[in-house]
Write an enzyme that holds these catalytic residues in place. Structure first.
Site, short mmCIF file in Angstrom:
data_model
loop_
_atom_site.label_atom_id
_atom_site.label_comp_id
_atom_site.label_asym_id
_atom_site.label_seq_id
_atom_site.Cartn_x
_atom_site.Cartn_y
_atom_site.Cartn_z
N TYR A 39 0.95 -1.21 -0.13
CA TYR A 39 0.12 -0.13 -0.01
C TYR A 39 0.94 1.26 -0.02
CZ TYR A 39 -3.15 3.49 1.60
OH TYR A 39 -4.00 4.60 1.93
N ASP A 40 1.85 1.12 0.85
CA ASP A 40 2.62 2.38 0.88
C ASP A 40 3.45 2.68 -0.42
OD1 ASP A 40 2.20 2.65 3.60
OD2 ASP A 40 4.10 1.48 4.44
N SER A 85 0.73 12.14 13.40
CA SER A 85 1.43 10.98 13.10
C SER A 85 2.93 11.02 13.37
CB SER A 85 1.19 10.60 11.81
OG SER A 85 1.80 11.60 11.01
N LEU A 86 3.92 9.87 12.84
CA LEU A 86 5.23 9.97 13.23
C LEU A 86 5.93 9.74 11.79
CD1 LEU A 86 5.25 7.43 16.25
CD2 LEU A 86 5.90 9.75 16.26
N GLU A 119 10.16 3.49 23.43
CA GLU A 119 8.96 2.50 23.58
C GLU A 119 8.73 1.67 22.25
OE1 GLU A 119 5.87 5.75 24.03
OE2 GLU A 119 7.63 6.66 25.26
N LYS A 121 6.47 0.52 19.33
CA LYS A 121 5.54 0.76 18.55
C LYS A 121 4.67 -0.11 18.28
CE LYS A 121 4.64 3.88 14.38
NZ LYS A 121 3.28 2.93 13.95
N ASP A 123 1.23 -2.16 17.21
CA ASP A 123 0.54 -2.42 15.99
C ASP A 123 -0.98 -2.52 16.27
OD1 ASP A 123 0.92 -2.22 13.47
OD2 ASP A 123 1.26 -3.92 12.97
N TYR A 231 0.39 6.01 25.82
CA TYR A 231 1.67 6.61 25.33
C TYR A 231 2.02 7.92 25.30
CZ TYR A 231 -0.40 6.37 20.75
OH TYR A 231 -1.31 6.79 19.68
N LYS A 296 11.20 9.42 21.49
CA LYS A 296 10.80 10.79 21.79
C LYS A 296 11.54 11.57 22.65
CE LYS A 296 5.99 8.65 22.03
NZ LYS A 296 4.86 8.22 22.66
N LYS A 320 11.43 1.64 12.43
CA LYS A 320 10.71 0.65 12.06
C LYS A 320 11.30 -0.79 11.75
CE LYS A 320 6.51 1.09 10.75
NZ LYS A 320 5.88 2.03 9.78
N CYS A 414 8.22 -39.34 -10.48
CA CYS A 414 9.22 -38.22 -9.80
C CYS A 414 10.15 -37.58 -10.80
CB CYS A 414 10.30 -39.34 -8.85
SG CYS A 414 11.76 -38.53 -8.25
N CYS A 417 13.88 -39.02 -10.76
CA CYS A 417 14.26 -40.56 -11.11
C CYS A 417 13.21 -41.19 -11.99
CB CYS A 417 14.55 -41.27 -9.92
SG CYS A 417 13.13 -41.69 -8.88
N CYS A 432 7.90 -40.25 -3.85
CA CYS A 432 8.35 -41.06 -5.06
C CYS A 432 8.72 -42.26 -4.49
CB CYS A 432 9.86 -40.36 -5.40
SG CYS A 432 11.07 -41.28 -6.17
N CYS A 439 16.55 -43.39 -6.59
CA CYS A 439 16.34 -41.89 -6.62
C CYS A 439 17.64 -41.20 -5.91
CB CYS A 439 15.02 -41.52 -6.11
SG CYS A 439 14.93 -39.91 -6.20
S1 IVH Z 1 3.37 8.40 19.78
C1 IVH Z 1 3.34 12.61 18.36
N1 IVH Z 1 3.90 6.09 20.82
O1 IVH Z 1 1.70 5.17 15.82
C2 IVH Z 1 3.29 11.14 18.46
N2 IVH Z 1 2.67 6.32 18.92
O2 IVH Z 1 2.58 6.60 13.42
C3 IVH Z 1 2.27 10.48 18.36
N3 IVH Z 1 1.88 4.17 18.06
O3 IVH Z 1 -1.02 6.92 15.44
C4 IVH Z 1 2.16 8.96 18.64
N4 IVH Z 1 2.91 2.89 19.48
O4 IVH Z 1 -1.07 4.81 16.77
C5 IVH Z 1 3.17 6.91 19.72
N5 IVH Z 1 4.48 4.05 21.65
C6 IVH Z 1 4.00 4.89 20.87
C7 IVH Z 1 3.00 4.31 19.70
C8 IVH Z 1 2.62 5.19 18.88
C9 IVH Z 1 1.98 2.93 18.50
C10 IVH Z 1 0.97 4.59 16.97
C11 IVH Z 1 -0.03 5.28 17.20
C12 IVH Z 1 0.30 6.55 16.11
C13 IVH Z 1 0.97 5.93 14.94
C14 IVH Z 1 1.95 6.81 14.51
#
Ligand code: IVH
Length: 679
Positions: A39-40, A85-86, A119, A121, A123, A231, A296, A320, A414, A417, A432, A439
């Protein structure tokens, strides 16, 4: 208009259509057909076209929004502060550049001393929870970051979300942000149930979490095993929070909110990289899915100085893990013949980078699996490689199947052989019937197994050499012990010196152990552990040869199927001749004291069922299990509810995870050695 522009316009329209279709499946139906990476890739391709031809950017282009607008059926919530988002880093270098950029912006701060909160991340799905006077008032999805969906009723059903906060100094209004996720164990159990009842299983824990949260009936959400970690804090009114992120998380925890115990302050790029590597090692054993690590800047005043770029903060980044799923094309499906004659389909793939390695082959295990998954040459398929496990084909992407792609059939003879290929009864494996004498493939695989490290351990007898020898000179393992250095030296690419080394290694392998010898024989379904059990139980090959079915079933780890295999192997006159020949050629092993096998109730492992997994670096497995048995324990190969203890070596994978899920005691090799020493 130029041709180039027209081509770009057509391409952009096609990409837009495809991305929108995936968006719908992902966000509305919670049922994606392609992995995130794919998708990305489409989104990046569209962005590239739009960068080159900005005239093509329309307000409705999928590049113009992050996330999705709220779905119908849920009231819309406007976030008090946007949910950001990050940015991503896909390598250590990118992570280092991120740290350097921060250092440049902050000027006075020494970057090697800069503290980050590290921390996992998670999913899952992001959630914002508003607590008013300590009571959960409203919960919302992230949506597009500005507007989310009101999912209060569903979030209330999650046990780890406190409905009221407790403790001192709780702000009047406190917005808490976090991730809602479905733990791996819950996901597996949910899907097993779904399969049994004919419901549709979820493709991954993330979709399971997002899909569960967007149920219109909270009673349905309540039945899903969801969990949550906070978080961050969002809006704070009528109160204050500490001055760093890690202290804030500790504060949130003190009010009864759940925070991830893996969160840790780290220093400088070096500290970040160390944390990343350590967590990647432990990833498979964590009870939830993570797709990377978030770093962070810990101090809030520095976060403020750094500020945001569009919708992502400059003070945070997601490092990632390599994508575990990717899409590639099946070039061909070929049939491979194994040691026992099993004829298995293998997909030859356009090489693809997934899970940190380039994959160009994937086994399809057996004809039933091939048919069930309906993989055809020419298909685009999703490949998954998680942790250290072998790559797997998840399935074909039907929308991309080329016309004329035909399923492949099981060959009737096979491919190596030419002997007939047969399926016995309802066995999923086709074989076989040629046997190792006819064989070459079976002969080669049998010899590879015989000389492998855990069997006779003949160093220097590599696959290439075995393939050469199996052509004419060596037709059974016994022939290996008849080889001479002069003969070997005549082979292509074989110097006199290495020929001598190989002969010396073959000679050395004659001093072996009974478990190794039994394992080397390659009796079907007799792995290392079972070979060990048989050897310890019977003590000699003569006693084993004389055993009947009842006596065999008496052995740990041996059931009716294995007993049958052992009987038919030793009942085969060819095998009896082979064993006699090998012993006549000088293969010997020390005698075994079978009384050591008797369970003694005073020993450390008395009455305990133990499983060994992963790589043991000091002890080898045979030795470890022999000693456990001498201390009264029973060693088995799979983790079940009957397992009392798991010994996890390095790179332990699914067995470790299963043991953790079943809350079985786990010890490492060091502890095992300590127990041995103290017993
Ligand atoms: S911080 C400003 N911490 O990642 C920072 N996000 O791509 C905002 N996520 O929508 C997010 N673990 O759903 C933060 N330890 C973590 C996280 C986390 C998962 C997800 C979160 C966010 C997405 C950002």
């Amino acid at each position: 208009m130029s041709d180039e522009f027209e081509i770009a316009r057509t391409k952009a329209a096609a990409l837009t259509k495809e991305i929108n279709a995936h968006n719908h499946r992902y966000y509305v139906l919670d049922d994606p057909t392609v992995p995130d990476g794919e998708y990305d890739r489409l989104l990046v391709a569209l962005q590239a076209i739009e960068t080159q031809f900005p005239e093509l950017v329309s307000p409705t282009s999928p590049t113009q929004r992050v996330g999705a607008a709220p779905a119908a059926g849920f009231p819309v919530v406007t976030h008090a502060l946007p949910m950001l988002s990050l940015g991503n880093a896909f390598s250590d270098e990118e992570l280092e550049r991120f740290v350097v950029r921060i250092g440049e912006r902050l000027g006075a701060v020494e970057i090697k001393d800069l503290v980050f909160s590290a921390e996992p991340k998670l999913d899952g799905a992001a959630v914002s929870m508003m607590y008013v006077d300590g009571m959960l008032e409203r919960a919302a999805t992230r949506g597009d970051g500005v507007h989310g969906e009101d999912i209060t009723h569903n979030v209330r059903t999650i046990r780890s979300v406190p409905l009221t906060l407790t403790g001192a100094d709780i702000p009047d209004r406190l917005e808490v942000r976090g991730e809602i996720f479905m733990p791996k164990a819950g996901f597996i159990a949910y899907n097993e149930r779904a399969e049994a009842t004919g419901e549709k299983p979820f493709v991954n824990p993330r979709n399971a979490a997002a899909g569960s949260l967007r149920q219109l009936d909270p009673a349905l959400t309540a039945r899903r095993p969801l969990d949550m970690y906070c978080y961050a804090a969002g809006l704070v009114e009528g109160g204050t929070l500490p001055t760093t992120h890690t202290d804030t998380l500790a504060k949130l925890a003190s009010w009864g909110l759940k925070t991830n115990p893996e969160v840790r302050p780290v220093t400088g790029a070096e500290g970040c990289i160390e944390y990343y590597q350590a967590l990647e090692q432990r990833r498979a054993g964590l009870p939830y899915e993570i797709d990377g690590v978030v770093f962070k800047v810990d101090a809030f005043d520095l976060q403020e100085t750094l500020g945001n770029v569009s919708r992502a903060p400059r003070w945070a980044i997601a490092r990632k893990f390599p994508a575990e799923e990717a899409v590639t094309v099946v070039r061909a499906i070929e049939w491979q013949v194994g040691r026992t004659g099993a004829v298995t389909p293998v997909a030859r793939l356009e090489p693809v980078f997934v899970g940190g390695v380039t994959v160009s082959n994937a086994t399809l295990h057996n004809i039933d699996e091939l048919q069930r998954k309906d993989i055809r040459p020419g298909d685009s398929v999703t490949i998954r490689r998680a942790g250290d496990v072998i790559p797997e084909i998840v399935g074909s992407i039907l929308e991309r199947r080329p016309s004329g792609a035909e399923p492949v059939a099981l060959p009737s003879v096979c491919p190596v052989c030419g002997s007939p290929v047969e399926r016995i009864g309802d066995e999923s494996v086709a074989r076989c019937i040629g046997g190792p004498l006819v064989c070459t493939a079976q002969r080669v695989e049998g010899l590879k197994h015989f000389s492998s490290r855990k069997a006779m351990d003949i160093e220097g007898l590599g696959s290439k050499l075995i393939e050469q020898l199996a052509q004419d000179r060596v037709s059974s393992p016994a022939d290996l012990y008849r080889l001479t250095a002069e003969e070997l030296a005549q082979l292509d690419r074989m110097a006199e010196k290495s020929a001598k080394n190989v002969i010396a290694a073959i000679d050395k392998s004659k001093q072996t152990t009974l478990p190794r010898f039994l394992f080397a024989l390659g009796i079907r379904d007799v792995g290392e552990t079972t070979a060990e059990s048989l050897a310890m139980h019977f003590g000699s090959i003569e006693a084993l040869l004389a055993a009947d079915e009842a006596a065999l079933i008496d052995v740990e780890d041996v059931g009716p199927v294995v007993a049958k295999r052992v009987l038919s192997f030793f009942g085969n006159p060819d095998m009896q001749v082979l064993i006699r020949e090998l012993r006549a050629l000088g293969i010997v092993w020390p005698e075994i004291d079978t009384t050591a096998d008797e369970s003694d109730h005073d020993h450390f492992f008395s009455g305990k069922t133990v499983v060994l997994t992963g790589t043991l670096s000091t002890l080898n497995r045979t030795e470890a299990s022999a000693r456990i048995k001498r201390l009264g324990g029973k060693v088995t190969s799979s983790v079940t509810s009957k397992t009392d203890l798991l010994v996890a070596g390095e790179k332990a994978g699914s067995k470790l995870q299963k043991a953790q899920n079943l809350e079985i005691e786990v010890i490492d090799e060091e502890t095992l050695i300590r127990i041995f020493d103290e017993s």
